[in-house]
Design a protein around this motif. Structure first.
Motif, short mmCIF file in Angstrom:
data_model
loop_
_atom_site.label_atom_id
_atom_site.label_comp_id
_atom_site.label_asym_id
_atom_site.label_seq_id
_atom_site.Cartn_x
_atom_site.Cartn_y
_atom_site.Cartn_z
N VAL A 1 72.67 84.64 50.50
CA VAL A 1 73.90 84.05 51.03
C VAL A 1 74.43 82.98 50.09
O VAL A 1 75.61 82.96 49.75
CB VAL A 1 73.67 83.45 52.43
N LEU B 1 78.51 90.43 54.40
CA LEU B 1 78.10 89.48 55.44
C LEU B 1 78.91 89.69 56.72
O LEU B 1 78.37 89.61 57.83
CB LEU B 1 78.28 88.05 54.93
N GLN C 1 81.12 83.63 57.43
CA GLN C 1 81.20 85.06 57.17
C GLN C 1 80.40 85.94 58.14
O GLN C 1 80.81 87.07 58.42
CB GLN C 1 80.72 85.35 55.73
N ILE C 2 79.28 85.47 58.65
CA ILE C 2 78.46 86.29 59.56
C ILE C 2 78.96 86.07 60.98
O ILE C 2 78.96 84.94 61.48
CB ILE C 2 76.98 85.93 59.44
N CYS D 1 76.23 83.99 64.11
CA CYS D 1 75.27 83.33 63.22
C CYS D 1 74.96 81.90 63.65
O CYS D 1 75.85 81.17 64.09
CB CYS D 1 75.86 83.32 61.80
N ALA E 1 77.47 81.14 55.48
CA ALA E 1 76.93 82.01 56.53
C ALA E 1 77.74 81.86 57.81
O ALA E 1 78.11 82.86 58.45
CB ALA E 1 75.46 81.67 56.79
N SER F 1 72.21 86.53 64.23
CA SER F 1 71.44 86.15 63.05
C SER F 1 71.11 84.67 63.06
O SER F 1 71.98 83.83 63.34
CB SER F 1 72.22 86.49 61.77
N VAL G 1 73.72 95.17 57.43
CA VAL G 1 74.99 95.36 56.74
C VAL G 1 75.50 96.78 56.93
O VAL G 1 76.69 97.02 57.12
CB VAL G 1 74.85 95.04 55.24
N CYS H 1 68.45 92.02 55.55
CA CYS H 1 69.89 92.07 55.80
C CYS H 1 70.47 93.47 55.59
O CYS H 1 71.50 93.81 56.18
CB CYS H 1 70.62 91.12 54.86
N ASP I 1 81.30 88.89 50.64
CA ASP I 1 81.85 88.44 51.92
C ASP I 1 81.94 89.59 52.91
O ASP I 1 81.56 89.45 54.09
CB ASP I 1 83.24 87.83 51.73
#
Length: 298
Positions: free
Chosen positions: A157, A222, A252-253, A256, A249, A229, A139, A135, A219
């Protein structure tokens, strides 16, 4: 002053090299091994397979190395070129020369490794502790990541309960083969590691690790992951509540998907009835997120 990882003695290093060589013999397909330079030292790489799509870069779990993927490497390499890394700052054939003190260092190391491999794009796949490390470059905005494939990312996560952490410590003291087998049975019921795996893990205890342990991503961290992802969890994994991790996940991602396999534990990538389905899901996600332009990243 921050320190770098090193072997406790020449005898410890020699013992590990012998164990590593024995584990490497379990690979069933031809591979090429070499080292690439980064700001943090040399990264040892094992390359195999072929294919027209963006390569697959594998980041191993804690105490793992590029040889640990032997149970699934045929399936992965049948579809695309695979690069299996030894982590900087852990037991393996990579050689650390500069300290790693946090997320940015891991991000730079991984991005520099992809650059040294001359990969404009790569699908980066990490398992367990290796998923957390995978990750980091995402990021920090690496443009070389075509997709992130994160299998059982544990506390990256979601939250790993304190009781689980204490149990891990209890199994590590004293660091014996008996305790290693107990820990494996607890985390991955039904998975019986071969002697070569146990020998390599045991020999790896001769390495003094001087790098941070995984921490739960914030947060905003992510939210900074722009790469598509895929997170894979076993529904009965001991590392935490996969449903809560999946909910966070998805919230926030930005791009995803999450898959939770009922009845599967932490070892679902290497064992059990879901192994083939997990591999199909991972490779299928990579195919769906193949970069349209494979020219070199800026």
């Amino acid at each position: 002053m921050a320190k770098i990882g090193q072997w406790k003695s020449e005898a410890a290093e020699d013992a590990y090299m012998q164990a590593y060589a024995s584990l490497s013999k379990l690979w069933t397909i031809p591979s090429t091994e070499f080292d690439v330079e980064t700001s943090y030292g040399t990264t040892h790489v094992r390359q195999c397979g072929s294919g027209e799509g963006a390569p697959l870069v594998l980041v191993p779990p804690v105490m793992g190395n590029g040889a640990v993927w032997y149970p699934i490497i045929e399936r992965l390499a049948a579809e695309r070129t695979v690069y299996a890394l030894d982590i900087i700052g852990g037991p393996g054939l990579s050689v650390q020369t500069a300290p790693i003190t946090g997320r940015t260092d891991y991000a730079t190391w991984l991005d520099e490794t992809l650059t040294a491999l001359e990969l404009p794009y790569a699908h980066v796949m990490g398992y367990s502790d290796g998923a957390w490390r995978s990750c980091m470059a995402a990021v920090d905005g690496s443009k070389r990541i075509a997709s992130l494939l994160l299998v059982e990312p544990g506390g990256a996560v979601g939250k790993t309960p304190w009781g689980v952490l204490f149990k891990m410590i209890r199994y590590a003291i004293p660091p014996s083969e008996k305790n290693m087998r107990k820990a494996t049975e607890w985390m991955m019921p039904g998975n019986v590691p071969v002697d070569e795996e146990i020998a390599c893990a045991k020999a790896g205890l001769g390495y003094k690790t001087r790098s941070p342990w995984p921490q739960r991503l914030k947060d905003e961290e992510l939210q900074a992951i722009n790469a598509p992802s895929l997170l894979i969890y076993g529904a009965v994994s001991v590392l935490g509540d996969p449903e809560l991790a999946a909910e966070r996940a998805r919230q926030q991602i930005p791009h995803c998907e999450v898959e939770i396999y009922p009845g599967a534990n932490h070892g679902l990538l290497f064992q059990g009835p879901d192994k083939d389905a997990v591999l199909d899901r991972l490779l299928g996600f990579a195919r769906l997120h193949e970069p349209a332009n494979l020219s070199r990243a800026d």
